[in-house]
Structure formats: structure tokens, C-alpha cells
Design a protein around this motif. Structure first.
Motif, PDB file in Angstrom:
ATOM      1  N   ARG A   8      -6.961   1.548   7.802  1.00 23.40           N
ATOM      2  CA  ARG A   8      -6.104   2.624   7.305  1.00 23.40           C
ATOM      3  C   ARG A   8      -6.891   3.664   6.519  1.00 23.40           C
ATOM      4  O   ARG A   8      -7.916   3.358   5.905  1.00 23.40           O
ATOM      5  CB  ARG A   8      -4.974   2.038   6.454  1.00 23.40           C
ATOM      6  N   VAL A  20     -11.831  -1.006  -0.895  1.00 21.25           N
ATOM      7  CA  VAL A  20     -11.540   0.408  -0.654  1.00 21.25           C
ATOM      8  C   VAL A  20     -12.841   1.204  -0.704  1.00 21.25           C
ATOM      9  O   VAL A  20     -13.626   1.066  -1.646  1.00 21.25           O
ATOM     10  CB  VAL A  20     -10.549   0.966  -1.702  1.00 21.25           C
ATOM     11  N   ILE A  75       2.309   3.109   3.087  1.00 17.27           N
ATOM     12  CA  ILE A  75       1.334   3.157   4.176  1.00 17.27           C
ATOM     13  C   ILE A  75       1.413   1.831   4.924  1.00 17.27           C
ATOM     14  O   ILE A  75       1.132   0.772   4.357  1.00 17.27           O
ATOM     15  CB  ILE A  75      -0.094   3.372   3.641  1.00 17.27           C
ATOM     16  N   TRP A 110      -9.502   1.685   3.904  1.00 17.60           N
ATOM     17  CA  TRP A 110      -9.440   0.236   3.676  1.00 17.60           C
ATOM     18  C   TRP A 110      -8.885  -0.400   4.946  1.00 17.60           C
ATOM     19  O   TRP A 110      -7.909   0.061   5.500  1.00 17.60           O
ATOM     20  CB  TRP A 110      -8.593  -0.095   2.439  1.00 17.60           C
ATOM     21  N   ASP A 150       0.844  -1.189   0.000  1.00 17.93           N
ATOM     22  CA  ASP A 150       0.000   0.000   0.000  1.00 17.93           C
ATOM     23  C   ASP A 150       0.885   1.247   0.000  1.00 17.93           C
ATOM     24  O   ASP A 150       1.789   1.380   0.837  1.00 17.93           O
ATOM     25  CB  ASP A 150      -0.905   0.015   1.229  1.00 17.93           C
ATOM     26  N   SER A 151       0.579   2.167  -0.924  1.00 17.01           N
ATOM     27  CA  SER A 151       1.426   3.351  -1.042  1.00 17.01           C
ATOM     28  C   SER A 151       0.674   4.478  -1.733  1.00 17.01           C
ATOM     29  O   SER A 151      -0.348   4.268  -2.390  1.00 17.01           O
ATOM     30  CB  SER A 151       2.705   3.035  -1.836  1.00 17.01           C
ATOM     31  N   LEU A 170      -2.414   6.045  -6.154  1.00 14.41           N
ATOM     32  CA  LEU A 170      -2.602   5.266  -4.937  1.00 14.41           C
ATOM     33  C   LEU A 170      -2.635   3.782  -5.276  1.00 14.41           C
ATOM     34  O   LEU A 170      -3.324   3.363  -6.214  1.00 14.41           O
ATOM     35  CB  LEU A 170      -3.907   5.655  -4.241  1.00 14.41           C
ATOM     36  N   GLN A 171      -1.911   2.998  -4.501  1.00 16.12           N
ATOM     37  CA  GLN A 171      -1.991   1.538  -4.569  1.00 16.12           C
ATOM     38  C   GLN A 171      -2.485   1.073  -3.207  1.00 16.12           C
ATOM     39  O   GLN A 171      -1.731   1.062  -2.233  1.00 16.12           O
ATOM     40  CB  GLN A 171      -0.632   0.950  -4.906  1.00 16.12           C
ATOM     41  N   LEU A 172      -3.757   0.729  -3.138  1.00 16.54           N
ATOM     42  CA  LEU A 172      -4.415   0.429  -1.873  1.00 16.54           C
ATOM     43  C   LEU A 172      -5.201  -0.872  -1.997  1.00 16.54           C
ATOM     44  O   LEU A 172      -6.039  -1.006  -2.893  1.00 16.54           O
ATOM     45  CB  LEU A 172      -5.390   1.547  -1.487  1.00 16.54           C
TER      46      LEU A 172
END
Length: 285
Positions: free
Chosen positions: A169, A144, A284, A166, A3-4, A28-30
Motif C-alpha cells: 500500500r 513503513v 486504507i 507499507w 490503516d487510515s 496517518l495510522q499505518l
């Protein structure tokens, strides 16, 4: 997938010059989702520089219709299409974003029809759907959840902040906005708040370099953006874990260094601070 949040472009405003950063976009990569928020100039190259192929983008959000936030949206989608994308793509944005997309398709009609006929591409017009963002809306993208809040960026009315949740977070993106107390609750307990920032003392420097604009531009900047001191106040009162600045006004002027930004924000914020740079990637955890 870790996650980032990658802050791809951090410059406030559409003009670029030697020494400046590029306009706004955030990747965003979530929870396994790849989400692009805004598509300013240079976004296609910036996404690839993060190791993400353009067809891999799952969802796109456009916060408002200023060119530094959507100028490269059409070219990015077109490039994803010629790079092999065949899956449907939803673009969330203000009502009139659909007009932009329709006009882009018309502007590229010769190329698009040729590639469909000559290369066997799927119909680009059928691939993309535009969905309208609304204040108070909740959007679910598998694991998400995205909450939408209208912010204050006059004279534009359809302009939005986004809160991504998500698991346990939370990431909040302010979008372009004047200071608004409502942002404190919207960003409450976020793991990361990415907020635009302005140095009020820098606005006259920006105006002094203008050759195409008048006092109306100064009035717009001052009433539509958030002083760095107030960004720190929002982060402190919202109890966020980390604050990152983007959409810097001014940007690319040697008179203003990292020390100026740090000094301004530290008046009201003592926690972890990131001064965004093009391509900054924050993990994250």
C-alpha cells in the motif's frame, strides 16, 4: 489498528474566520505507527478528536516552514509532555525547524523548568530531536518506508512531498506545491493521493477580503499552488486509486461550493474523489 489517513485541517493559509476550516495537519495510522504530518493551528484538539492521545504519536513530519503547517508544533509537543509522554520523539523537517524548537523551549523556559523541578517531569529538551529532511531521502519507520521529494513552493526552498509505503500500500501527500510533472511519478499507483488544490478564479476573491497584504500575496498564491484541474491531471496520469483534496484556496467563502471544486477536478479526473473536511478519516484497505 486500522490503516487510515485523517485530514485534520484542510484550509489553505494561516488565517481563520467564521465559516472557515482549520489549517493543515494530517494524521496517518499505518502498520501500527501513528504519524503526524504538519501541525497547523488546532492540531492538538484535532488529534484527540480522532481518539488518539497526544503521547501516542510516534513520529512527526513538518513539510515546510509556513506558519499554517507548524504554528502549533511546540504547543502540541509540550501538551503531549504534560500529558505523560516520556519516550523520545523525532521531528523531521526543514533545517531551520530546529531554530523554531529551540526558540519555543526558550519561550517556555520558566514553565518547563518549574514542571521538571516541581512535578518530576523528564527534561523536555532531551525528549525531542529534530532531523533534517532532504530531497531523495528514504526514512524507515519499522514497517513503513517514507520517501521524500522536494516540491515547488516558492520562495521557500526546503519544502517537501512525502510518499508512505507499507506492504503493498501507498499514500502520497503533496505538501504545498505548484504543479510539477515530477509529482506524477512520485504518486504512481498510490492507494491515496492527498493533494493541495486551488481555484484560480477564487484568488481575486481572497485578495478582495485582505486588509493586510498586497499584490505580492496574489503573486505568491498563483505561483506556489496547484490549480484543481492540474490536481486531477496528476491523479489521472499517476493512476492513483483515490484522490483527496486539502489545503483549499479559497476556503470559507460562500461564493465557492463543493460543486465548484468537483467541476474543476472532474475536467481531468474521473476516479474516486474526496473533498477534505476537518477531521475527514479515510480508511486504507
Amino acid at each position: 489498528m486500522t490503516d487510515s489517513v485523517a485530514i485534520l485541517g484542510v484550509k489553505g493559509g494561516p488565517a481563520i474566520r467564521p465559516g472557515s476550516n482549520m489549517p493543515t495537519s494530517i494524521l496517518l495510522q499505518l502498520a501500527g505507527k501513528i504519524i503526524l504530518v504538519d501541525a497547523g493551528l488546532g492540531v492538538s484538539r484535532a488529534v484527540c478528536d480522532q481518539g488518539i492521545a497526544l503521547p501516542e504519536i510516534d513520529e512527526i513530519f513538518v513539510t515546510h516552514l509556513h506558519s499554517d503547517h507548524y504554528l502549533e508544533l511546540g504547543p502540541l509537543i509540550h501538551t503531549a509532555w504534560v500529558s505523560g509522554r516520556s519516550a523520545p520523539l523525532v521531528v523531521h523537517g526543514p533545517t531551520r525547524l530546529a531554530n523554531y524548537w529551540s526558540a519555543f523551549l526558550q519561550s517556555m523556559a520558566d514553565d518547563i523548568s518549574l514542571r521538571i523541578e516541581d512535578e518530576g517531569r523528564v527534561d523536555l529538551a532531551e525528549l525531542v530531536s529534530c532531523q533534517t529532511l532532504q530531497d531523495g531521502q528514504t526514512i524507515r519507520l519499522d514497517d513503513v518506508t517514507v520517501h521524500v521529494m522536494r516540491n515547488e513552493h516558492p520562495p521557500i526552498e526546503d519544502t517537501f512531498a512525502l510518499r508512505f509505503e507499507w506492504g503493498e500500500r501507498v499514500v502520497v501527500l503533496s505538501g504545498d506545491t505548484a504543479f510539477m510533472p515530477e509529482m506524477i511519478e512520485f504518486a504512481r499507483d498510490a492507494d491515496l493521493l492527498v493533494h493541495e488544490a486551488m481555484l484560480v478564479d477564487g484568488v481575486d476573491v481572497v485578495m478582495g477580503r485582505q486588509t493586510n497584504g498586497d499584490e505580492r500575496l496574489k503573486h505568491h498564491i498563483l505561483r506556489s499552488h496547484t490549480a484543481a484541474e492540474n490536481v486531477g491531471r496528476i491523479a489521472s496520469e499517476a493512476n492513483v486509486k483515490q484522490l483527496a483534496l486539502n489545503h483549499f484556496v479559497p476556503d470559507g467563502f460562500p461564493e465557492f461550493t463543493d460543486e465548484h471544486w468537483e467541476t474543476a477536478v472532474r475536467k481531468t479526473w474521473s476516479g474516486p474523489l474526496v473533498l477534505g473536511r476537518d477531521g475527514s478519516r479515510l480508511v486504507i484497505t
